[in-house]
Design a protein around this motif. Structure first.
Motif, PDB file in Angstrom:
ATOM      1  N   MET A   1       3.303 -96.470  -8.134  1.00  0.00           N
ATOM      2  CA  MET A   1       1.838 -96.097  -8.626  1.00  0.00           C
ATOM      3  C   MET A   1       1.695 -94.714  -7.838  1.00  0.00           C
ATOM      4  O   MET A   1       2.021 -94.550  -6.762  1.00  0.00           O
ATOM      5  N   THR A   2       0.775 -93.764  -8.486  1.00  0.00           N
ATOM      6  CA  THR A   2       0.406 -92.586  -7.835  1.00  0.00           C
ATOM      7  C   THR A   2      -1.141 -92.553  -7.767  1.00  0.00           C
ATOM      8  O   THR A   2      -1.737 -93.245  -7.283  1.00  0.00           O
ATOM      9  N   ARG A 111       7.455-104.951  -1.221  1.00  0.00           N
ATOM     10  CA  ARG A 111       8.352-105.435  -2.290  1.00  0.00           C
ATOM     11  C   ARG A 111       7.750-106.839  -2.737  1.00  0.00           C
ATOM     12  O   ARG A 111       7.337-107.942  -1.883  1.00  0.00           O
ATOM     13  N   ARG A 112       7.867-107.289  -3.897  1.00  0.00           N
ATOM     14  CA  ARG A 112       7.405-108.800  -4.415  1.00  0.00           C
ATOM     15  C   ARG A 112       8.259-109.599  -4.103  1.00  0.00           C
ATOM     16  O   ARG A 112       9.494-109.550  -3.985  1.00  0.00           O
ATOM     17  N   ASP A 113       7.663-110.693  -3.221  1.00  0.00           N
ATOM     18  CA  ASP A 113       8.596-111.821  -2.577  1.00  0.00           C
ATOM     19  C   ASP A 113       7.997-113.039  -3.311  1.00  0.00           C
ATOM     20  O   ASP A 113       7.828-114.122  -2.683  1.00  0.00           O
ATOM     21  N   GLY A 114       7.833-113.003  -4.534  1.00  0.00           N
ATOM     22  CA  GLY A 114       7.242-114.399  -5.355  1.00  0.00           C
ATOM     23  C   GLY A 114       6.399-113.884  -6.429  1.00  0.00           C
ATOM     24  O   GLY A 114       5.892-112.775  -6.479  1.00  0.00           O
ATOM     25  N   ARG A 115       6.065-114.878  -7.113  1.00  0.00           N
ATOM     26  CA  ARG A 115       5.240-114.525  -8.386  1.00  0.00           C
ATOM     27  C   ARG A 115       3.795-113.951  -7.782  1.00  0.00           C
ATOM     28  O   ARG A 115       3.190-113.043  -8.468  1.00  0.00           O
ATOM     29  N   GLN A 116       3.160-114.390  -6.746  1.00  0.00           N
ATOM     30  CA  GLN A 116       2.003-114.221  -6.252  1.00  0.00           C
ATOM     31  C   GLN A 116       1.936-113.856  -4.464  1.00  0.00           C
ATOM     32  O   GLN A 116       0.987-114.209  -3.686  1.00  0.00           O
ATOM     33  N   VAL A 283      -0.194 -98.038  -3.808  1.00  0.00           N
ATOM     34  CA  VAL A 283       1.167 -98.268  -3.681  1.00  0.00           C
ATOM     35  C   VAL A 283       1.505 -99.555  -4.312  1.00  0.00           C
ATOM     36  O   VAL A 283       2.588 -99.773  -5.167  1.00  0.00           O
ATOM     37  N   TYR A 284       0.790-100.598  -4.687  1.00  0.00           N
ATOM     38  CA  TYR A 284       0.964-101.814  -5.305  1.00  0.00           C
ATOM     39  C   TYR A 284      -0.442-102.533  -5.877  1.00  0.00           C
ATOM     40  O   TYR A 284      -1.331-102.718  -4.923  1.00  0.00           O
ATOM     41  N   ARG A 285      -0.178-103.004  -7.057  1.00  0.00           N
ATOM     42  CA  ARG A 285      -1.535-103.700  -7.281  1.00  0.00           C
ATOM     43  C   ARG A 285      -0.983-105.210  -7.499  1.00  0.00           C
ATOM     44  O   ARG A 285       0.079-105.457  -8.077  1.00  0.00           O
ATOM     45  N   MET A 286      -1.999-106.074  -7.114  1.00  0.00           N
ATOM     46  CA  MET A 286      -1.748-107.398  -6.931  1.00  0.00           C
ATOM     47  C   MET A 286      -2.966-108.254  -7.136  1.00  0.00           C
ATOM     48  O   MET A 286      -4.059-108.384  -6.566  1.00  0.00           O
ATOM     49  N   GLY A 287      -3.092-108.757  -8.507  1.00  0.00           N
ATOM     50  CA  GLY A 287      -4.232-109.225  -9.106  1.00  0.00           C
ATOM     51  C   GLY A 287      -5.520-108.167  -9.018  1.00  0.00           C
ATOM     52  O   GLY A 287      -5.292-107.185  -9.413  1.00  0.00           O
ATOM     53  N   ARG A 288      -6.455-108.747  -8.508  1.00  0.00           N
ATOM     54  CA  ARG A 288      -7.619-107.894  -8.230  1.00  0.00           C
ATOM     55  C   ARG A 288      -7.756-107.053  -6.963  1.00  0.00           C
ATOM     56  O   ARG A 288      -8.636-105.951  -6.796  1.00  0.00           O
ATOM     57  N   THR A 311      -7.802-103.411  -0.865  1.00  0.00           N
ATOM     58  CA  THR A 311      -9.083-103.491  -1.184  1.00  0.00           C
ATOM     59  C   THR A 311      -9.272-104.226  -2.516  1.00  0.00           C
ATOM     60  O   THR A 311      -8.275-104.285  -3.328  1.00  0.00           O
ATOM     61  N   ASP A 312     -10.325-104.791  -3.012  1.00  0.00           N
ATOM     62  CA  ASP A 312     -10.444-105.694  -4.246  1.00  0.00           C
ATOM     63  C   ASP A 312     -11.093-104.567  -5.139  1.00  0.00           C
ATOM     64  O   ASP A 312     -10.938-103.335  -4.986  1.00  0.00           O
ATOM     65  N   ASN A 313     -11.201-105.035  -6.521  1.00  0.00           N
ATOM     66  CA  ASN A 313     -11.696-104.088  -7.465  1.00  0.00           C
ATOM     67  C   ASN A 313     -12.957-103.715  -7.469  1.00  0.00           C
ATOM     68  O   ASN A 313     -13.367-102.689  -8.063  1.00  0.00           O
ATOM     69  N   ALA A 314     -13.940-104.064  -6.439  1.00  0.00           N
ATOM     70  CA  ALA A 314     -15.143-103.611  -6.156  1.00  0.00           C
ATOM     71  C   ALA A 314     -14.870-102.482  -5.038  1.00  0.00           C
ATOM     72  O   ALA A 314     -16.140-101.935  -4.450  1.00  0.00           O
ATOM     73  N   GLY A 315     -13.825-102.239  -4.333  1.00  0.00           N
ATOM     74  CA  GLY A 315     -13.586-101.325  -3.188  1.00  0.00           C
ATOM     75  C   GLY A 315     -13.916-102.108  -1.968  1.00  0.00           C
ATOM     76  O   GLY A 315     -13.913-101.433  -0.975  1.00  0.00           O
ATOM     77  N   ARG A 316     -14.104-103.423  -1.869  1.00  0.00           N
ATOM     78  CA  ARG A 316     -14.248-104.068  -0.753  1.00  0.00           C
ATOM     79  C   ARG A 316     -13.040-104.123   0.086  1.00  0.00           C
ATOM     80  O   ARG A 316     -12.115-104.432  -0.228  1.00  0.00           O
ATOM     81  N   LEU A 317     -13.135-103.905   1.497  1.00  0.00           N
ATOM     82  CA  LEU A 317     -12.089-103.733   2.596  1.00  0.00           C
ATOM     83  C   LEU A 317     -11.741-105.137   2.601  1.00  0.00           C
ATOM     84  O   LEU A 317     -12.213-106.259   3.241  1.00  0.00           O
TER      85      LEU A 317
END
Length: 398
Positions: A1-2, A111-116, A283-288, A311-317
């Motif tokens: 991701m950039t 690195r992804r270490d499982g589905r979630q 760097v990496y997106r994981m769900g929200r 951060t979440d999709n609302a920018g909450r840390l």
């Protein structure tokens, strides 16, 4: 991701400040969450203490460091509560003693270490971003740069740091400091200098990861300040008993004390919370949630911090870990950013910095980038500076 973006400082919305605790030169300010983030959980994965890690960061580049542990983030897609696995300890008694230093190749910083589940290397993710700053070297083959600089760029880039176990008093402080029931993070000061910030999503995760602060690495400034300043004064909020005549008055005094603690912390942590322009790179997106790292503006007149956050999709840390750069590291970042802005043209960079070619060459050599310049360029600039000093000495002697 950039898709890098810029933000103004770190937003700690949702976190409140508790009274600071001090031990020698160490001051720790707890950060509390009234509403924890339940669908993102973190736990530590310890690595072999005798291993030296090599992390693949690209087709022809690698990050080499001592990596004592990784963090594993688990998240749920429906925002339901998730349970932390907790820190896993392995008894080394069952394994044979290592011969020399073993090398372990790890695939990528995150690195992804499982589905979630996502495994990432705390702080090393941020440091690799700093080391990769203008890593490719000059985009144009200016005649002043060596063939090595044009073909290999800044490879290798090397930075030194100190383990938490080398910071005097940090071990004892982390052992005796009280952990609050709602504590989800802390801000660490050494000799009242902001050293690091650490935030997680849930109080249970913080209790499990609190000891890992000893396994983190810290900058040169923090190490020296811990040795030079044996103790810091405590900040004690005082209640005005003459103004207390009822329970409501007592509540008002306590509210004022909490406000004083928060104001004290805001002033102390101003270099991070109001750091000006930070360049944040996903760097990496994981769900929200999104794992990102950030770089400062490399202002030589201010303190500069690198780090990573979730951060979440609302920018909450939900997660934060920072590293304070030394003055020398800041200068290196500043020079590289100014060189990049001028396409690595020495004369244009010198003009932007208010100096001449001789001055910018000396600054590059002093910052550790002299090997990128042709030796005759450096020698000519040093001879020029020597002649100017000799002329000035003759004038003073008259």
């Amino acid at each position: 991701m950039t898709n890098a973006r810029t933000v103004d400082g770190i937003d700690l919305t949702g976190l409140t400040v508790a009274p600071a605790q001090t031990w020698g030169a160490v001051r720790l300010v707890p950060l509390l969450r009234s509403v924890p983030v339940t669908d993102l959980r973190l736990h530590a994965h310890l690595h072999d203490p005798d291993e030296l890690s090599i992390v693949r960061t690209g087709p022809r580049s690698a990050y080499v460091s001592y990596v004592p542990h990784a963090f594993v983030a688990s998240w749920t897609t429906d925002e339901s509560p998730a349970a932390a696995y907790g820190t896993q300890l392995h008894d080394p008694a069952g394994s044979a003693a290592p011969v020399g230093i073993r090398l372990t190749v790890r695939q990528r910083m995150a690195r992804r270490d499982g589905r979630q589940r996502l495994r990432f290397l705390p702080l090393h993710l941020a440091m690799e971003g700093y080391l990769a700053l203008q890593f490719g070297g000059p985009p144009i083959a200016w005649q002043e740069w060596t063939r090595h600089a044009v073909t290999r760029g800044l490879s290798p880039r090397v930075e030194a740091s100190y383990a938490g176990t080398d910071i005097p008093g940090l071990d004892d402080a982390l052992r005796i400091f009280e952990i609050h029931p709602d504590q989800c993070g802390m801000v660490l000061y050494v000799a009242d200098t902001l050293a690091a910030a650490f935030v997680v999503s849930h109080p249970d995760d913080y209790r499990a990861l609190h000891p890992t602060l000893l396994q983190d690495f810290y900058g040169e400034l923090v190490f020296h300040y811990a040795h030079l300043h044996p103790a810091v004064p405590d900040f004690t909020a005082r209640l005005d008993d003459t103004a207390v005549a009822s329970v409501a008055d007592l509540r008002a005094q306590l509210a004022q004390a909490r406000a004083d603690w928060a104001a004290f912390h805001a002033v102390m942590a101003g270099g991070l919370l109001a750091a000006g322009r930070l360049t944040v790179t996903p760097v990496y997106r994981m769900g929200r949630f999104t794992l990102s790292r950030f770089l400062p503006a490399f202002d030589p007149d201010r303190e500069n911090h690198i780090g990573e956050m979730i951060t979440d999709n609302a920018g909450r840390l939900a997660y934060l870990k920072t590293f304070r750069l030394s003055a020398a590291q800041t200068r290196r970042g500043y020079l590289l950013s100014r060189l990049a802005a001028a396409d690595w043209n020495l004369d244009a960079t010198a003009t932007a910095l208010g100096t001449d070619r001789s001055g910018i060459v000396r600054r590059l050599a002093n910052a550790g980038f002299g090997h990128l310049l042709r030796p005759d360029i450096i020698d000519a600039c040093r001879n020029h500076a020597r002649k100017l000093r000799d002329q000035a000495a003759k004038i003073r002697s008259r």
